[in-house]
Design a protein around this motif. Structure first.
Motif, mmCIF file in Angstrom:
data_model
loop_
_atom_site.group_PDB
_atom_site.id
_atom_site.type_symbol
_atom_site.label_atom_id
_atom_site.label_comp_id
_atom_site.label_asym_id
_atom_site.label_seq_id
_atom_site.Cartn_x
_atom_site.Cartn_y
_atom_site.Cartn_z
ATOM 1 N N HIS A 121 32.911 -7.307 -7.261
ATOM 2 C CA HIS A 121 33.088 -7.704 -8.206
ATOM 3 C C HIS A 121 32.020 -6.721 -9.150
ATOM 4 O O HIS A 121 31.122 -6.443 -8.662
ATOM 5 C CB HIS A 121 32.020 -9.426 -7.959
ATOM 6 N N ILE A 140 39.526 -0.980 -16.828
ATOM 7 C CA ILE A 140 39.377 -2.815 -17.236
ATOM 8 C C ILE A 140 40.675 -3.350 -16.653
ATOM 9 O O ILE A 140 40.487 -3.977 -14.858
ATOM 10 C CB ILE A 140 38.581 -3.373 -17.567
ATOM 11 N N GLN A 141 41.859 -2.916 -16.789
ATOM 12 C CA GLN A 141 43.269 -3.594 -16.551
ATOM 13 C C GLN A 141 43.561 -2.924 -15.149
ATOM 14 O O GLN A 141 43.463 -3.394 -13.970
ATOM 15 C CB GLN A 141 44.084 -2.732 -17.626
ATOM 16 N N LYS A 144 41.143 -4.475 -12.423
ATOM 17 C CA LYS A 144 41.902 -6.356 -12.107
ATOM 18 C C LYS A 144 43.467 -5.977 -10.877
ATOM 19 O O LYS A 144 42.938 -6.892 -10.248
ATOM 20 C CB LYS A 144 41.523 -6.757 -13.498
ATOM 21 N N SER A 145 44.115 -4.869 -11.306
ATOM 22 C CA SER A 145 45.176 -5.224 -10.624
ATOM 23 C C SER A 145 44.691 -4.105 -9.264
ATOM 24 O O SER A 145 45.392 -4.336 -8.223
ATOM 25 C CB SER A 145 45.938 -3.756 -11.356
ATOM 26 N N SER A 149 36.800 -7.631 -10.341
ATOM 27 C CA SER A 149 36.472 -8.220 -11.222
ATOM 28 C C SER A 149 35.410 -7.993 -11.533
ATOM 29 O O SER A 149 34.208 -7.129 -11.226
ATOM 30 C CB SER A 149 36.212 -10.243 -11.060
ATOM 31 N N SER A 151 31.986 -8.973 -15.084
ATOM 32 C CA SER A 151 31.146 -9.870 -16.071
ATOM 33 C C SER A 151 30.521 -9.009 -16.413
ATOM 34 O O SER A 151 29.634 -7.811 -16.218
ATOM 35 C CB SER A 151 30.845 -10.952 -15.237
ATOM 36 N N TRP A 167 35.771 -7.441 -22.410
ATOM 37 C CA TRP A 167 35.820 -6.421 -21.551
ATOM 38 C C TRP A 167 36.104 -7.858 -20.452
ATOM 39 O O TRP A 167 36.677 -7.385 -19.309
ATOM 40 C CB TRP A 167 35.036 -5.503 -21.289
ATOM 41 N N GLY A 171 38.871 -8.801 -17.568
ATOM 42 C CA GLY A 171 38.555 -7.911 -15.946
ATOM 43 C C GLY A 171 38.158 -9.491 -15.165
ATOM 44 O O GLY A 171 38.002 -9.532 -13.915
ATOM 45 N N GLY A 172 38.763 -10.173 -15.768
ATOM 46 C CA GLY A 172 39.046 -11.800 -15.794
ATOM 47 C C GLY A 172 37.495 -12.584 -14.709
ATOM 48 O O GLY A 172 37.861 -13.291 -13.749
ATOM 49 N N GLY A 173 36.862 -11.641 -15.244
ATOM 50 C CA GLY A 173 35.349 -12.418 -14.785
ATOM 51 C C GLY A 173 35.003 -13.394 -16.279
ATOM 52 O O GLY A 173 35.735 -13.918 -16.772
ATOM 53 N N SER A 195 30.258 -14.412 -7.396
ATOM 54 C CA SER A 195 30.898 -13.384 -7.213
ATOM 55 C C SER A 195 31.583 -13.604 -5.188
ATOM 56 O O SER A 195 32.628 -12.792 -4.895
ATOM 57 C CB SER A 195 30.209 -12.005 -7.429
#
Length: 212
Positions: A121, A140-141, A144-145, A149, A151, A167, A171-173, A195
């Motif tokens: 994270h 950011i993608q 994430k992959s 993540s 925030s 963002w 980023g899944g945050g 996290s």
């Protein structure tokens, strides 16, 4: 199957954490509100984050202004000696210069790409905005992959809140906005705790029939 009785005590815990704080140390972070500066509260936040991590968790701090600075190299939190060195480095942060975010975020991602931590994270704190020509969303993608993540914490009215929100979504945050620097430590501690992932029990459960 109910009712079920557990014959062995379950030991709950968290997975290993790889956490990096990416902190804005541009000149505007020296501005004060409610009697405290943004940079001093960012320092406090980083110091408090350490207390919510375990010795075998990994932690790092990257700061940025015109250039990127590795404040705390990404490594295990460690014992008291390493933590002392970490705190000394964080306390040396000072605000000056302009805001260049992308290289710092990319460096944080590089550290975490190589990490084997189950939970990886990044928390980005800034009171400014990203460079218009930098491929933030692509980075950011990719993060994430790879299980990383992101925030974001937007500080003050000069921060580009919508950009930082986008963002965090990518980023899944989570994204936060505060006009009060005193909120920074609370938000970073919250992110540090999140996290570490969900509490979980790891082990083998044997089921047997006790009665008809």
């Amino acid at each position: 199957l109910l009712p079920v009785d557990s014959l062995a005590e379950a030991h709950a815990g968290h997975g290993g954490v790889g956490l990096i704080l990416v902190i804005d140390e541009s000149g505007s972070m020296s501005e004060q509100a409610h009697g405290v500066s943004k940079i001093s509260m960012a320092q406090t936040a980083a110091l408090e984050a350490i207390t919510h991590l375990r010795a075998n968790d990994s932690f790092g701090v990257i700061a940025f202004n015109d250039t990127t600075h590795i404040v705390v190299p990404f490594a295990a939190v460690g014992g008291l000696s390493r933590q002392h060195n970490t705190r000394t480095a964080i306390n040396a942060l000072s605000a000056f210069g302009n805001t260049t975010i992308y290289p710092a975020l990319r460096q944080a991602a590089r550290y975490l790409y190589a990490s084997k931590a189950p939970f990886k994270h990044i928390v980005l704190l800034t009171d400014g905005q990203g460079e218009t020509n930098a491929p933030f969303l692509r980075l950011i993608q990719q993060m994430k992959s790879s299980g990383i993540s992101l925030s974001t914490i937007a500080i003050g009215s000069d921060a580009e809140v919508e950009e930082l929100q986008s963002w965090a979504v990518a980023g899944g945050g989570r994204s936060y906005y505060t006009s009060d620097p005193r909120d920074i430590p609370r938000l970073v501690v919250l992110e540090t705790r999140i996290s570490s992932g969900p509490t979980k029990v790891v082990g083998t459960l044997a089921v047997r029939q006790a009665a008809n």
